[in-house]
Each structure stands twice: as structure tokens, then as C-alpha cells.
Design a protein around this motif. Sequence first.
Motif, mmCIF file in Angstrom:
data_model
loop_
_atom_site.group_PDB
_atom_site.id
_atom_site.type_symbol
_atom_site.label_atom_id
_atom_site.label_comp_id
_atom_site.label_asym_id
_atom_site.label_seq_id
_atom_site.Cartn_x
_atom_site.Cartn_y
_atom_site.Cartn_z
ATOM 1 N N TYR A 1 0.693 -1.279 0.143
ATOM 2 C CA TYR A 1 -0.032 0.075 0.042
ATOM 3 C C TYR A 1 0.953 1.257 -0.001
ATOM 4 N N ILE A 2 1.958 1.200 0.598
ATOM 5 C CA ILE A 2 2.751 2.398 0.869
ATOM 6 C C ILE A 2 3.431 2.434 -0.517
ATOM 7 N N ILE A 3 4.149 1.444 -1.132
ATOM 8 C CA ILE A 3 4.591 1.527 -2.553
ATOM 9 C C ILE A 3 3.500 2.327 -3.415
ATOM 10 N N ASP A 4 2.390 1.507 -3.473
ATOM 11 C CA ASP A 4 1.480 2.126 -4.651
ATOM 12 C C ASP A 4 1.018 3.510 -4.162
ATOM 13 N N GLY A 5 0.676 3.723 -2.924
ATOM 14 C CA GLY A 5 0.390 5.097 -2.676
ATOM 15 C C GLY A 5 1.224 6.147 -2.978
ATOM 16 N N PHE A 6 2.558 6.018 -2.672
ATOM 17 C CA PHE A 6 3.551 6.963 -2.851
ATOM 18 C C PHE A 6 4.287 6.872 -3.994
ATOM 19 N N ILE A 7 3.893 5.782 -5.034
ATOM 20 C CA ILE A 7 4.332 5.803 -6.293
ATOM 21 C C ILE A 7 5.821 5.529 -6.386
ATOM 22 N N MET A 8 6.116 4.416 -5.488
ATOM 23 C CA MET A 8 7.600 4.276 -5.439
ATOM 24 C C MET A 8 7.908 3.103 -6.389
ATOM 25 N N ARG A 9 8.925 2.565 -6.679
ATOM 26 C CA ARG A 9 9.277 1.673 -7.649
ATOM 27 C C ARG A 9 8.521 0.241 -7.521
ATOM 28 N N ASP A 10 8.320 -0.598 -8.594
ATOM 29 C CA ASP A 10 7.532 -1.622 -8.403
ATOM 30 C C ASP A 10 8.486 -2.727 -7.742
ATOM 31 N N ALA A 11 7.812 -3.520 -6.883
ATOM 32 C CA ALA A 11 8.550 -4.569 -6.171
ATOM 33 C C ALA A 11 8.392 -5.851 -6.921
ATOM 34 N N SER A 12 9.571 -6.438 -7.017
ATOM 35 C CA SER A 12 9.593 -7.900 -7.739
ATOM 36 C C SER A 12 9.264 -9.137 -6.758
ATOM 37 N N SER A 13 9.403 -8.827 -5.533
ATOM 38 C CA SER A 13 9.470 -10.037 -4.582
ATOM 39 C C SER A 13 8.767 -9.336 -3.257
#
Length: 141
Positions: free
Chosen positions: A57-69
Motif C-alpha cells: 500500500y505504501i509503495i502504490d500510494g507513494f508511487i515508489m518503484r515496483d516490487a519484484s518479490s
Amino acid sequence: MYYVNREQISVRLAVIPDVAGAMRALSQQWRGELLQGLAQERALHLAIEIVTDVGSYIIDGFIMRDASSYEDIIDIIAEEGVFPGEVKEAVMELVKLRKPLVQDYFAWPAGELHPLTIALPDVLEQFKRSVEAYVLQELGS
């Protein structure tokens, strides 16, 4: 402008006190019984899901780089300063337990108290405080 799903982050973080409390109780009363082993597995699994869900949710919400794992989720949010390094180490160790717990459950040593069960309650509570502080700092009230 960011759209951070604070509600979903909050409902997941709200489970941490129960999971941490269960881990503390298991650590203090451990006798290696079947039900204790199953409770430990569930508490560890819930802890993994909480930190990875919140991280996503933090990655998506703050538009961080995509996680691969799952491990990458932890790396990304740690790099962004969501929590301190000592939390990262323990949470990374936790996330690495996902495969043994979820896929290789038949080989899990259910009669043994896992060291993370002892260490995680404080780490999870620090994770919760750190995430809440990060969201507040980035978005305000």
C-alpha cells in the motif's frame, strides 16, 4: 498528489498488537505442543502478510518503484525511510519465512519455538509506529 489508502494501512496495522501479544504469550508459555506450534505458524504468517500488505500500500500510494518479490517490498520501503535499519533486518528475516510456512509447511519444525517469535513483538510494534509516523509526515493529518 498521492492516493494512499490510509484506511487499509490502518486496519492492517491494527492487527499488530494482537499478533505481538500472541507471540509474547507463546514465547513465555512454550511447551512445544501441537496447538502452540500451529498458533506460532499462524502468528508468523499473519506478521508476514501485515508487513507485506502495508508495504505494498505504501509503495502504490507513494508511487515508489515496483516490487519484484516480498523481499523487494521490504527493501523499497526501507530505502524510502519508512522504518529504521534494525527493523528492516528483522522484517526481512520474517518475510523469508513465507515460503517455508506457506509452501513447505509439512517440513516446518512445529515443535520448536522459532527465534523470531521471541524477537518480533517489539519489532512489529516499531514497524507500526514507524509506518504511522511516515504516513503522517508525508501526508499530514
